[in-house]
Design a protein around this motif. Structure first.
Motif, PDB file in Angstrom:
ATOM      1  N   VAL A 344       0.338  -1.624  -1.607  1.00 26.11           N
ATOM      2  CA  VAL A 344       0.580  -3.038  -1.012  1.00 26.11           C
ATOM      3  C   VAL A 344      -0.642  -3.105  -0.049  1.00 26.11           C
ATOM      4  O   VAL A 344      -0.884  -2.322   0.589  1.00 26.11           O
ATOM      5  N   PRO A 345      -1.101  -4.365   0.111  1.00 25.28           N
ATOM      6  CA  PRO A 345      -2.299  -4.781   0.682  1.00 25.28           C
ATOM      7  C   PRO A 345      -2.049  -4.652   2.140  1.00 25.28           C
ATOM      8  O   PRO A 345      -0.863  -4.865   2.668  1.00 25.28           O
ATOM      9  N   ALA A 346      -2.766  -4.109   3.077  1.00 22.12           N
ATOM     10  CA  ALA A 346      -2.776  -3.793   4.438  1.00 22.12           C
ATOM     11  C   ALA A 346      -2.196  -5.027   5.384  1.00 22.12           C
ATOM     12  O   ALA A 346      -1.741  -4.733   6.329  1.00 22.12           O
ATOM     13  N   ARG A 347      -2.498  -6.257   4.727  1.00 27.09           N
ATOM     14  CA  ARG A 347      -2.144  -7.564   5.453  1.00 27.09           C
ATOM     15  C   ARG A 347      -0.660  -7.728   5.574  1.00 27.09           C
ATOM     16  O   ARG A 347      -0.189  -8.562   6.687  1.00 27.09           O
ATOM     17  N   HIS A 348       0.111  -6.869   4.928  1.00 29.28           N
ATOM     18  CA  HIS A 348       1.442  -7.130   5.005  1.00 29.28           C
ATOM     19  C   HIS A 348       2.211  -6.243   5.810  1.00 29.28           C
ATOM     20  O   HIS A 348       1.427  -5.040   6.466  1.00 29.28           O
ATOM     21  N   SER A 349       3.569  -6.336   6.357  1.00 34.36           N
ATOM     22  CA  SER A 349       4.148  -5.622   7.255  1.00 34.36           C
ATOM     23  C   SER A 349       4.886  -4.355   6.630  1.00 34.36           C
ATOM     24  O   SER A 349       5.507  -4.489   5.570  1.00 34.36           O
ATOM     25  N   VAL A 350       4.416  -3.290   7.159  1.00 33.71           N
ATOM     26  CA  VAL A 350       5.319  -1.932   6.631  1.00 33.71           C
ATOM     27  C   VAL A 350       6.658  -1.990   6.651  1.00 33.71           C
ATOM     28  O   VAL A 350       7.696  -1.904   5.967  1.00 33.71           O
ATOM     29  N   GLU A 351       7.373  -2.744   7.771  1.00 29.47           N
ATOM     30  CA  GLU A 351       8.655  -2.761   8.258  1.00 29.47           C
ATOM     31  C   GLU A 351       9.562  -3.759   7.248  1.00 29.47           C
ATOM     32  O   GLU A 351      10.424  -3.400   6.798  1.00 29.47           O
ATOM     33  N   ALA A 352       8.619  -4.795   6.784  1.00 27.13           N
ATOM     34  CA  ALA A 352       9.203  -5.866   6.205  1.00 27.13           C
ATOM     35  C   ALA A 352       9.229  -5.488   4.612  1.00 27.13           C
ATOM     36  O   ALA A 352      10.296  -5.612   4.021  1.00 27.13           O
ATOM     37  N   PHE A 353       8.193  -4.696   4.243  1.00 24.61           N
ATOM     38  CA  PHE A 353       8.577  -4.162   3.041  1.00 24.61           C
ATOM     39  C   PHE A 353       9.551  -2.962   3.087  1.00 24.61           C
ATOM     40  O   PHE A 353      10.125  -2.934   1.737  1.00 24.61           O
TER      41      PHE A 353
END
Length: 496
Positions: A344-353
Motif C-alpha cells: 500500500v503506498p505510504a501516502r495512505h493512512s495505516v489506521e484507515a486501511f
C-alpha cells in the motif's frame, strides 16, 4: 508480423466466445447496464451454438483456444463457492479429460527422448489415462514390476504455447493502454509471469527436479506426499513417476471412499500448501483436483509439478505476519505489514486501511465456511484494494493464485472447511520459530557477520577502483552497532 498474427488470434478468440454465447452470456443479462445489455443482444445475433449451460459453453470455447485458455478454465473450475457448483463442474473436464493424442505418437516421443525402444524401458505401455492441456499420462510398468505413470508432452505444443503467449501479451498491452481502472492489476507484468511459468512447464526435466525437491519438503511434515521420480525414464518431453496411491480428486468416487475423513483431508491440503510456502519457500503452484489423489483416511498425493512457486525470506515473513494478524483479528498489524512490504503506498493512512480490513474480516469470523459468500468477500476486497491504490505484485501471482485454488479445492472436499483454523498450527509454528528472541539474536548476528565481511572486502586493495575514504568507517560503525545491539538484546533476555 508477429503482432499482426497475435491480433488475428485475439480477434478469433473473441469470435469463438461470441459464437458460443460465452462472451456476455444471456444468463447474466440482469447484471448488465443498459449499454452492455444492448451490446450483448447485438453480439448474440452471431451466436451459432447457444446450447448448454454457461459453464458448458465457456468450457467448449476455452478448449478450442489452446493451453493458456484451458489453464484459465482449470482455475475457474476450483471456485464453486464463487461461480456456483454447476458452473465449476461444467468447467471440470478441462482438468484432465481433454481429447488425447494417439498412442503411436506417444511411443515415438518416448523412444526419441530416451534414446531406446519403448519396449526396452517399459514392458507394458497403455493408452492415455488422463489428458490435459500440455501433456497426457499413460499407465506403464517397469521390469522390476513397479507400476508407473508416463507423462508425454503433446506434439507441437511448444509452437501452440508460443502463439498463445503472444496473444496473452497483446491482450495485456491493450488492457494496460485502454482500460485505466485495470492498470493497477499490472496486466503486462502479470502476463509475463504466466507466460514464463508456462514455458518452464515445457521441459519435463525441470518438472522432475521440482517433484524431487518437493518430495523432500513434503516428507518433513507429512501433510502431503508425491510419487517417486523414475529418473531413467525422464527426458525433456517425457517424465516417469511411480503410480500415485488413491483416486484422483477430479473423480466423484474419490470423496466417496470408505473411511475417508473429509475434514482432515481438507485441513491437510491447506496445511501442506502453507508449510511448503512458509517453512521452505517453495510450493506446488498447480493444486487443482486433477493434480491431487486421495486415499483413506486422509492421505493426499500431488502430481504434476510443472509450476513451482518460490518465495524469498521477506515475502515469507510478510505472508506469515499477515496471516497471523488475521488469525488474531489484529487488523492494525495486518495493515502495518502491508505498508512495510510496500503493498500500500505510504501516502495512505495505516489506521484507515486497518479499518477497511476490519470491515472485510469481521463478518467472516465465527461463521461456517459454507455460510460465507466468497464472491461478496472478494468483491469487497477488490474495492478496498482499488481505494488504496494497491497494485498486483507479479512476484506473488503464483502464491495468490494457489491460495485461491487451494481454498476452493478444500471447500469442495469439506464445504464447512475453515481455512483460518486449518492454517493456525502452521502459522503459529512459523511465528514461534522465526520471531522468537533467539531467532532475532541469530538474525542480528547474521547481519553483523555480513557487515564485517563487506568491511573486509572494502578494506582490501582494489586495483583501478577508487574507494571513498569514509566508506570503511561507515561500515565499521554499522558492524559495531549491529554487534552491540545483538549483545545488548541477548544480555537483556538473559537478565529477565
Amino acid at each position: 508480423m508477429a503482432s499482426l498474427g497475435a491480433l488475428t488470434r485475439l480477434i478469433g478468440a473473441g469470435w469463438t466466445l461470441v459464437r458460443n454465447d460465452a462472451f456476455l452470456p444471456r444468463e447474466m443479462d440482469g447484471f448488465y447496464s443498459p449499454a452492455v445489455r444492448g451490446l450483448a443482444n447485438t453480439l448474440r445475433l452471431f451466436a451459432s451454438r447457444k446450447d448448454g449451460r454457461p459453464g458448458e459453453r465457456l468450457a467448449r470455447s476455452l478448449q478450442g483456444l489452446g493451453p493458456v485458455a484451458i489453464k484459465l478454465g482449470q482455475f475457474l473450475s476450483t471456485r464453486a463457492d464463487i461461480f456456483g457448483r454447476t458452473f465449476a463442474e461444467d468447467m471440470g473436464h478441462l482438468k484432465d479429460r481433454l481429447p488425447p493424442f494417439p498412442l503411436k505418437d506417444a511411443r515415438a516421443a518416448i523412444a526419441q527422448e530416451l534414446g531406446r525402444p519403448v519396449e526396452d524401458v517399459f514392458p507394458t505401455l497403455g493408452e492415455a489415462v488422463a489428458a490435459a492441456s500440455l501433456a497426457q499420462a499413460h499407465e506403464a510398468s517397469l521390469f522390476d514390476g513397479r507400476r508407473v505413470a508416463v507423462k508425454v508432452l503433446r506434439p507441437g505444443i511448444e509452437r501452440q504455447v508460443a502463439a498463445d503467449s503472444a496473444v496473452l501479451a497483446l491482450a495485456a498491452r491493450l488492457m494496460e493502454r485502454w482500460a485505466p481502472p485495470l492498470r493497477r492489476l499490472e496486466p503486462v507484468r502479470f502476463a509475463a509471469t504466466v507466460i514464463r511459468a508456462t514455458e518452464l512447464e515445457l521441459d519435463l526435466r525441470l518438472e522432475a527436479a521440482g517433484a524431487d525437491e518437493l518430495a523432500e519438503v513434503m516428507a518433513k511434515d507429512g501433510y502431503m506426499a508425491t510419487p517417486k521420480v523414475v529418473w531413467p525414464g525422464v527426458g525433456k518431453r517425457v517424465l516417469t513417476m511411480e503410480w500415485a496411491q488413491g483416486l484422483p480428486l477430479s473423480e466423484d468416487a474419490a470423496l466417496e471412499q470408505p473411511g475417508l475423513d473429509r475434514k482432515a483431508l481438507a485441513d491437510n491440503l491447506t496445511r501442506a500448501f502453507l508449510a511448503q510456502a512458509l517453512d521452505h519457500g517453495v510450493f506446488h503452484a498447480d493444486l487443482h483436483e486433477g493434480n491431487l489423489f486421495v486415499a483413506a483416511p486422509a492421505k493426499l498425493f500431488a502430481v504434476d509439478f510443472g509450476i513451482i512457486g518460490r518465495l524469498g525470506p521477506a515475502e515469507r515473513r510478510y505472508l506469515a505476519e499477515i496471516l497471523w494478524g488475521f488469525l488474531n483479528r489484529d487488523y492494525q498489524r495486518v495493515a502495518q505489514v502491508h505498508f512495510d512490504a510496500g503493498y500500500v503506498p505510504a501516502r495512505h493512512s495505516v489506521e484507515a486501511f486497518a479499518q477497511a480490513l476490519r470491515a472485510v474480516g469481521e463478518p467472516v469470523f465465527g461463521r461456517q465456511a459454507d455460510a460465507v459468500a466468497m464472491s461478496r468477500v472478494l468483491t469487497q476486497l477488490f474495492e478496498i484494494t482499488a481505494l488504496y491504490d494497491m497494485h498486483l505484485r507479479p512476484e506473488l501471482v503464483l502464491l495468490q493464485k494457489t491460495m485461491v485454488t487451494v481454498e476452493g479445492v478444500a471447500r469442495r472436499i469439506d464445504p464447512a472447511h475453515d481455512i483460518w483454523a486449518a492454517a493456525a498450527p502452521v502459522v503459529r509454528r512459523w511465528i514461534a520459530r522465526e520471531l522468537s528472541p533467539i531467532s532475532r539474536v541469530k538474525q542480528l548476528a547474521g547481519d553483523a557477520e555480513t557487515a564485517l565481511r563487506n568491511l573486509a572486502r572494502m578494506t582490501q586493495p582494489q586495483p583501478a577502483v577508487a574507494v571513498e575514504p569514509e566508506r570503511p568507517g561507515r561500515l565499521l560503525w554499522f558492524a559495531l552497532g549491529a554487534l552491540a545491539s545483538g549483545a545488548a538484546f541477548l544480555a537483556g533476555m538473559l537478565l529477565r
